[in-house]
Design a protein around this motif. Structure first.
Motif, PDB file in Angstrom:
ATOM      1  N   ASP A  92       0.813  -1.219   0.000  1.00 45.28           N
ATOM      2  CA  ASP A  92       0.000   0.000   0.000  1.00 45.28           C
ATOM      3  C   ASP A  92       0.844   1.267   0.000  1.00 45.28           C
ATOM      4  O   ASP A  92       1.693   1.470   0.870  1.00 45.28           O
ATOM      5  CB  ASP A  92      -0.935   0.005   1.210  1.00 45.28           C
ATOM      6  CG  ASP A  92      -0.188  -0.122   2.535  1.00 45.28           C
ATOM      7  OD1 ASP A  92       0.673  -1.015   2.643  1.00 45.28           O
ATOM      8  OD2 ASP A  92      -0.452   0.692   3.442  1.00 45.28           O
ATOM      9  N   PRO A  93       0.638   2.162  -0.967  1.00 46.96           N
ATOM     10  CA  PRO A  93       1.429   3.405  -1.044  1.00 46.96           C
ATOM     11  C   PRO A  93       1.295   4.286   0.186  1.00 46.96           C
ATOM     12  O   PRO A  93       2.280   4.877   0.627  1.00 46.96           O
ATOM     13  CB  PRO A  93       0.864   4.100  -2.289  1.00 46.96           C
ATOM     14  CG  PRO A  93       0.268   3.009  -3.102  1.00 46.96           C
ATOM     15  CD  PRO A  93      -0.283   2.028  -2.112  1.00 46.96           C
ATOM     16  N   ALA A  94       0.096   4.397   0.746  1.00 49.12           N
ATOM     17  CA  ALA A  94      -0.089   5.287   1.900  1.00 49.12           C
ATOM     18  C   ALA A  94       0.729   4.802   3.089  1.00 49.12           C
ATOM     19  O   ALA A  94       1.422   5.591   3.746  1.00 49.12           O
ATOM     20  CB  ALA A  94      -1.571   5.370   2.274  1.00 49.12           C
ATOM     21  N   GLY A  95       0.662   3.503   3.377  1.00 48.18           N
ATOM     22  CA  GLY A  95       1.436   2.961   4.480  1.00 48.18           C
ATOM     23  C   GLY A  95       2.925   3.040   4.226  1.00 48.18           C
ATOM     24  O   GLY A  95       3.724   3.329   5.128  1.00 48.18           O
ATOM     25  N   ALA A  96       3.318   2.786   2.969  1.00 48.17           N
ATOM     26  CA  ALA A  96       4.729   2.872   2.606  1.00 48.17           C
ATOM     27  C   ALA A  96       5.239   4.302   2.752  1.00 48.17           C
ATOM     28  O   ALA A  96       6.361   4.531   3.225  1.00 48.17           O
ATOM     29  CB  ALA A  96       4.936   2.373   1.182  1.00 48.17           C
ATOM     30  N   LEU A  97       4.432   5.267   2.351  1.00 47.09           N
ATOM     31  CA  LEU A  97       4.827   6.671   2.479  1.00 47.09           C
ATOM     32  C   LEU A  97       4.962   7.068   3.940  1.00 47.09           C
ATOM     33  O   LEU A  97       5.927   7.749   4.321  1.00 47.09           O
ATOM     34  CB  LEU A  97       3.806   7.565   1.784  1.00 47.09           C
ATOM     35  CG  LEU A  97       4.029   9.075   1.921  1.00 47.09           C
ATOM     36  CD1 LEU A  97       5.393   9.484   1.364  1.00 47.09           C
ATOM     37  CD2 LEU A  97       2.904   9.842   1.201  1.00 47.09           C
ATOM     38  N   THR A  98       4.043   6.632   4.775  1.00 48.77           N
ATOM     39  CA  THR A  98       4.119   6.945   6.207  1.00 48.77           C
ATOM     40  C   THR A  98       5.404   6.381   6.814  1.00 48.77           C
ATOM     41  O   THR A  98       6.102   7.062   7.570  1.00 48.77           O
ATOM     42  CB  THR A  98       2.899   6.372   6.941  1.00 48.77           C
ATOM     43  OG1 THR A  98       1.714   7.005   6.448  1.00 48.77           O
ATOM     44  CG2 THR A  98       3.007   6.606   8.442  1.00 48.77           C
ATOM     45  N   LEU A  99       5.715   5.132   6.461  1.00 51.27           N
ATOM     46  CA  LEU A  99       6.939   4.518   6.974  1.00 51.27           C
ATOM     47  C   LEU A  99       8.166   5.255   6.460  1.00 51.27           C
ATOM     48  O   LEU A  99       9.101   5.551   7.226  1.00 51.27           O
ATOM     49  CB  LEU A  99       6.989   3.051   6.572  1.00 51.27           C
ATOM     50  CG  LEU A  99       8.249   2.275   6.966  1.00 51.27           C
ATOM     51  CD1 LEU A  99       8.463   2.312   8.479  1.00 51.27           C
ATOM     52  CD2 LEU A  99       8.155   0.829   6.475  1.00 51.27           C
ATOM     53  N   ALA A 100       8.178   5.572   5.168  1.00 46.37           N
ATOM     54  CA  ALA A 100       9.331   6.268   4.591  1.00 46.37           C
ATOM     55  C   ALA A 100       9.544   7.623   5.257  1.00 46.37           C
ATOM     56  O   ALA A 100      10.677   8.009   5.564  1.00 46.37           O
ATOM     57  CB  ALA A 100       9.141   6.432   3.090  1.00 46.37           C
ATOM     58  N   ARG A 101       8.460   8.336   5.490  1.00 46.70           N
ATOM     59  CA  ARG A 101       8.586   9.652   6.145  1.00 46.70           C
ATOM     60  C   ARG A 101       9.155   9.506   7.550  1.00 46.70           C
ATOM     61  O   ARG A 101       9.945  10.344   8.000  1.00 46.70           O
ATOM     62  CB  ARG A 101       7.226  10.334   6.179  1.00 46.70           C
ATOM     63  CG  ARG A 101       6.845  10.994   4.851  1.00 46.70           C
ATOM     64  CD  ARG A 101       5.474  11.621   4.903  1.00 46.70           C
ATOM     65  NE  ARG A 101       5.235  12.470   3.728  1.00 46.70           N
ATOM     66  CZ  ARG A 101       4.029  12.784   3.261  1.00 46.70           C
ATOM     67  NH1 ARG A 101       2.943  12.311   3.888  1.00 46.70           N
ATOM     68  NH2 ARG A 101       3.914  13.547   2.200  1.00 46.70           N
ATOM     69  N   SER A 102       8.782   8.438   8.240  1.00 46.37           N
ATOM     70  CA  SER A 102       9.280   8.241   9.603  1.00 46.37           C
ATOM     71  C   SER A 102      10.770   7.930   9.621  1.00 46.37           C
ATOM     72  O   SER A 102      11.434   8.106  10.646  1.00 46.37           O
ATOM     73  CB  SER A 102       8.507   7.114  10.288  1.00 46.37           C
ATOM     74  OG  SER A 102       8.914   5.833   9.829  1.00 46.37           O
ATOM     75  N   LEU A 103      11.292   7.475   8.490  1.00 48.10           N
ATOM     76  CA  LEU A 103      12.707   7.094   8.408  1.00 48.10           C
ATOM     77  C   LEU A 103      13.580   8.177   7.789  1.00 48.10           C
ATOM     78  O   LEU A 103      14.802   8.024   7.749  1.00 48.10           O
ATOM     79  CB  LEU A 103      12.837   5.805   7.585  1.00 48.10           C
ATOM     80  CG  LEU A 103      12.174   4.563   8.181  1.00 48.10           C
ATOM     81  CD1 LEU A 103      12.225   3.417   7.181  1.00 48.10           C
ATOM     82  CD2 LEU A 103      12.848   4.164   9.488  1.00 48.10           C
ATOM     83  N   ASN A 104      12.964   9.259   7.303  1.00 50.03           N
ATOM     84  CA  ASN A 104      13.744  10.331   6.676  1.00 50.03           C
ATOM     85  C   ASN A 104      14.692  10.939   7.704  1.00 50.03           C
ATOM     86  O   ASN A 104      14.301  11.283   8.813  1.00 50.03           O
ATOM     87  CB  ASN A 104      12.804  11.409   6.125  1.00 50.03           C
ATOM     88  CG  ASN A 104      13.475  12.254   5.054  1.00 50.03           C
ATOM     89  OD1 ASN A 104      14.702  12.356   5.009  1.00 50.03           O
ATOM     90  ND2 ASN A 104      12.678  12.846   4.193  1.00 50.03           N
ATOM     91  N   GLY A 105      15.960  11.027   7.334  1.00 44.85           N
ATOM     92  CA  GLY A 105      16.977  11.522   8.242  1.00 44.85           C
ATOM     93  C   GLY A 105      17.666  10.424   9.028  1.00 44.85           C
ATOM     94  O   GLY A 105      18.641  10.681   9.730  1.00 44.85           O
ATOM     95  N   VAL A 106      17.159   9.190   8.897  1.00 46.99           N
ATOM     96  CA  VAL A 106      17.740   8.058   9.630  1.00 46.99           C
ATOM     97  C   VAL A 106      18.374   7.056   8.678  1.00 46.99           C
ATOM     98  O   VAL A 106      19.474   6.567   8.925  1.00 46.99           O
ATOM     99  CB  VAL A 106      16.666   7.350  10.497  1.00 46.99           C
ATOM    100  CG1 VAL A 106      17.293   6.210  11.293  1.00 46.99           C
ATOM    101  CG2 VAL A 106      15.993   8.345  11.435  1.00 46.99           C
ATOM    102  N   VAL A 107      17.680   6.736   7.583  1.00 48.05           N
ATOM    103  CA  VAL A 107      18.232   5.824   6.579  1.00 48.05           C
ATOM    104  C   VAL A 107      18.629   6.599   5.331  1.00 48.05           C
ATOM    105  O   VAL A 107      18.234   7.748   5.135  1.00 48.05           O
ATOM    106  CB  VAL A 107      17.220   4.714   6.213  1.00 48.05           C
ATOM    107  CG1 VAL A 107      16.847   3.893   7.443  1.00 48.05           C
ATOM    108  CG2 VAL A 107      15.972   5.296   5.547  1.00 48.05           C
ATOM    109  N   GLY A 108      19.414   5.943   4.476  1.00 50.61           N
ATOM    110  CA  GLY A 108      19.866   6.601   3.247  1.00 50.61           C
ATOM    111  C   GLY A 108      18.850   6.576   2.135  1.00 50.61           C
ATOM    112  O   GLY A 108      18.950   7.335   1.167  1.00 50.61           O
TER     113      GLY A 108
END
Length: 232
Positions: free
Chosen positions: A14-30
């Motif tokens: 799901d794009p919405a869930g994937a986007l939420t997870l990606a946003r939570s990782l911004n600044g932490v993963v590459g």
């Protein structure tokens, strides 16, 4: 944006869930990796949605078909401006060269990566498919073929990093899944290593999925990974 070598594999459709997870990782993963499950469910539009998080995207499609078809797929995928894109080295020299030519014609900065042997396979699994010898030998054989065809880098298990660094040009990028914290993993990855061990061996990018995505706090889990100890 984080300079971390870790790309998080977002294995959900799901794009919405994937986007939420990606946003939570911004600044932490590459960056984040989107694979076949996501792409088959959500397509290019889903990739663009996740791109709104502002992280580089590793588009892991493992393209494998006749040369003309793969070249066309590469051209289409490059429109999404992924940081990395995969195809199977086992597709052969002509297929690999067609993909490389398509990337060069597009003038893209995307790393074109050849997958050697899946990290879910060991020597016994390869024997079942008619390939004799150990997994490391098969990885090196396919790696040499892919590098000669002009790819930017390779996907390999951590256990083949040192071997490839000894036998391939220094500028070949090595993108490595099968990364796990110290202790039993209990999943389907068979050739694994901790993040610190893989980086010390010469990996450029580490791909990590479940140790991050199933954690109660994915960002904290990702940040903690580079402090992992030796593998079992």
């Amino acid at each position: 944006m984080s300079s971390s070598p870790i790309f998080c594999a977002i294995d959900r459709p799901d794009p919405a869930g994937a986007l939420t997870l990606a946003r939570s990782l911004n600044g932490v993963v590459g960056g984040v990796k989107l694979g076949l499950e996501f792409f088959c469910a959500s397509g290019p539009a889903g990739v663009r949605t996740v791109g709104e998080a502002g992280l580089p995207i590793f588009l892991d499609l493992k393209l494998h078909d006749i040369p003309n078809t793969v070249a066309g797929a590469v051209r289409s995928a490059l429109a999404l401006e992924p940081a990395m894109l995969t195809l199977h080295a086992a597709g052969g020299r002509a297929m690999l060269e067609a993909a490389v030519a398509a990337k060069r014609e597009a003038g893209a900065a995307t790393w074109l990566l050849a997958v050697t042997v899946l990290t879910s396979l060991d020597d016994g699994d390869l024997a079942d498919t008619g390939i004799s010898g150990d997994a490391g030998a098969q990885v090196e054989r396919l790696a040499r073929l892919a590098v000669a065809a002009g790819v930017d880098g390779l996907v390999c298990s951590p256990h083949e990093i040192a071997r490839l660094r000894r036998n391939l040009p220094a500028d070949v990028k090595l993108v490595v899944p099968g990364i796990r914290p110290a202790g039993p993993s209990g999943d389907d990855q068979k050739r694994v290593m901790t993040p610190q061990e893989a980086l010390a061996a010469g990996a450029d990018v580490l791909v990590v999925g479940r140790p991050i995505t199933v954690a109660a706090d994915p960002a904290a889990a990702a940040a903690a990974l580079l402090g992992s100890g030796p593998s079992r």
